[in-house]
Design an enzyme around this catalytic site. Structure first.
Site, PDB file in Angstrom:
ATOM      1  N   LYS A   1       3.033  10.622   8.181  1.00  0.00           N
ATOM      2  CA  LYS A   1       2.340  10.204   9.397  1.00  0.00           C
ATOM      3  C   LYS A   1       2.921  10.820  10.670  1.00  0.00           C
ATOM      4  O   LYS A   1       2.607  11.946  11.010  1.00  0.00           O
ATOM      5  CB  LYS A   1       2.293   8.675   9.475  1.00  0.00           C
ATOM      6  CG  LYS A   1       1.279   8.046   8.508  1.00  0.00           C
ATOM      7  CD  LYS A   1       1.109   6.574   8.764  1.00  0.00           C
ATOM      8  CE  LYS A   1       0.101   5.920   7.822  1.00  0.00           C
ATOM      9  NZ  LYS A   1      -1.282   6.276   8.103  1.00  0.00           N
TER      10      LYS A   1
ATOM     11  N   PHE B   1       0.861  -1.187   0.000  1.00  0.00           N
ATOM     12  CA  PHE B   1       0.000   0.000   0.000  1.00  0.00           C
ATOM     13  C   PHE B   1       0.893   1.231   0.000  1.00  0.00           C
ATOM     14  O   PHE B   1       1.693   1.436   0.913  1.00  0.00           O
ATOM     15  CB  PHE B   1      -0.911   0.034   1.237  1.00  0.00           C
ATOM     16  CG  PHE B   1      -1.798   1.240   1.283  1.00  0.00           C
ATOM     17  CD1 PHE B   1      -2.994   1.254   0.578  1.00  0.00           C
ATOM     18  CD2 PHE B   1      -1.447   2.371   1.999  1.00  0.00           C
ATOM     19  CE1 PHE B   1      -3.822   2.385   0.604  1.00  0.00           C
ATOM     20  CE2 PHE B   1      -2.260   3.492   2.033  1.00  0.00           C
ATOM     21  CZ  PHE B   1      -3.443   3.496   1.326  1.00  0.00           C
TER      22      PHE B   1
ATOM     23  N   ASP C   1       9.498   2.817   1.395  1.00  0.00           N
ATOM     24  CA  ASP C   1       8.320   3.538   1.882  1.00  0.00           C
ATOM     25  C   ASP C   1       8.240   3.351   3.398  1.00  0.00           C
ATOM     26  O   ASP C   1       7.834   2.298   3.889  1.00  0.00           O
ATOM     27  CB  ASP C   1       7.072   2.977   1.187  1.00  0.00           C
ATOM     28  CG  ASP C   1       5.774   3.603   1.687  1.00  0.00           C
ATOM     29  OD1 ASP C   1       5.799   4.327   2.704  1.00  0.00           O
ATOM     30  OD2 ASP C   1       4.715   3.338   1.072  1.00  0.00           O
TER      31      ASP C   1
END
Length: 399
Positions: free
Chosen positions: A249, A132, A220
């Site tokens: 985040k 993802f 990532d």
């Protein structure tokens, strides 16, 4: 038949019937003043917990000075954050944007520019199945998950998906596409994919291939970064270094910010006008990001994440491993998954009744991402409330 229209687009399913009014540390209180233990942290965002005093003070101070100018001008807070972030990440350069999807989009664009330098007209990026990377058209195309793709075809082409940790499958893809490959992109731990951890052997093989063929290795770290796994970044558990790394985040502890970091051959790929962001790197977000790094260093947050992660995983194994419905318990630091033997999306509702917040990923994996500041008593309470929730889930399912 009329369709009910709400003022919010219905993009989120199974939204739970609770609204939170305030938080302190690892706890949230709803509008009935009921406390909940937060073992999700806004999906790995609030690493320092809710309303951390240092972050709150930074927000107050910077809001009283300056929120936004423009990247038309030099932004001193952006330079300050870039220096701090590249230092802890082991990278050279930073580009700031507003989210994880944007920073992964930036990484994909960097790879395309790199391909042009290598005279590759139809560049391929290898990514992982069940990965993802975001919900923009390019990042959902990069994500190896059919569920994300449905309804948005045609996708951005030239992504090839391989199975995480399957070196033979990776080598087969390399043999088939090596003249067009420009980068390999992966998450050190697949969060949305069910807390699947990459092996050091696989990372080393990816690094070796990228060195051999002069490709970019893109890591990532949007969910794994900023201390989540017990290191600043999850790749630091291994011997490799990426060429491009993405983070978002927890960098802002709730303030939207993302960064795409480059090193070595990935430096200076973008020239003026090749990429940009109106809000990216503004004084407000960068002041908060710098404060997050300072606070983590001052309070030794990464050590706590490592110690509490080990403690929590061991306690979960002691308490839950013999449960007949538990298939596996895995994790690194405070990024933990408990895989069950059946779909368990309804488990979050039961958890809510036990005043515990978590979510379900890959349809049957309980994902725990508590704030990195949790203590042993809170870790014990997470286990206790989760055990009660799982017991109730299986008791209800059997009746």
């Amino acid at each position: 038949m009329s369709t009910q229209v709400t003022h919010i687009m219905p993009t989120y399913y199974n939204q739970l019937p609770v609204s939170f009014e305030y938080g302190r540390g690892a706890w949230l209180w709803d509008n009935n003043d009921q406390p909940y233990l937060d073992s999700l942290a806004g999906i790995a965002v609030c690493g320092l917990g809710h309303t951390h005093p240092a972050i709150t003070q930074t927000i107050i101070d910077q809001a009283g000075k300056l929120l936004h100018t423009s990247n038309t001008y030099t932004i001193s807070k952006q330079i300050e954050l870039a220096k701090k972030l590249t230092r802890v990440a082991g990278m050279d350069q930073a580009y700031f944007c507003n989210s994880g999807a944007e920073t992964n989009e930036t990484a994909i664009k960097l790879a395309r520019v790199y391909a042009k330098k290598k005279n590759i007209d139809a560049p391929i990026i290898i990514t992982m199945k069940n990965s993802f990377h975001g919900r923009t058209i390019a990042t959902l195309s990069a994500s190896g998950n059919d569920r994300l793709h449905i309804g948005f075809e045609p996708l951005v082409s030239d992504f090839v998906y391989v199975t995480l940790n399957d070196i033979q499958e990776l080598n087969s893809a390399v043999l088939q596409h090596k003249n067009q490959i420009v980068a390999i992109m992966l998450e050190p731990i697949q969060g949305d994919g069910g807390i699947k951890i990459v092996t050091n052997e696989y990372l080393e093989q990816v690094r070796a291939l990228c060195d051999q063929y002069d490709w970019l290795m893109i890591i990532d770290e949007v969910q794994t970064g900023m201390g989540r796994t017990g290191k600043w970044f999850a790749y630091q558990h291994s011997s490799i270094q990426p060429d491009v790394m993405t983070v978002a985040k927890a960098l802002g502890n709730g303030i939207p910010i993302g960064a795409c970091l480059a090193r070595g051959k990935a430096n200076n790929l973008f020239g003026p006008g090749k990429h940009g962001s109106t809000f990216g790197g503004n004084p407000f977000a960068c002041a908060v990001g710098a404060s997050v790094i300072d606070t983590m260093e001052k309070e030794n947050i990464i050590k706590n994440a490592s110690e509490m992660g080990n403690y929590l995983i061991n306690k979960l194994k002691i308490t839950l491993e013999q449960h007949p419905g538990v298939v596996a318990i895995r994790g690194q630091g405070l990024m933990i998954g408990i895989e069950l033997d059946k779909p368990c999306m309804d488990l979050t509702t039961i958890g809510l009744r036990n005043k515990l917040l978590f979510n379900i990923t890959a349809n049957k994996v309980v994902r725990l991402l508590p704030p990195l500041i949790i203590n042993q008593n809170e870790a014990d309470e997470i286990v206790k409330r989760l055990e009660l929730s799982i017991a109730e889930f299986y008791s209800t399912a059997s009746t």
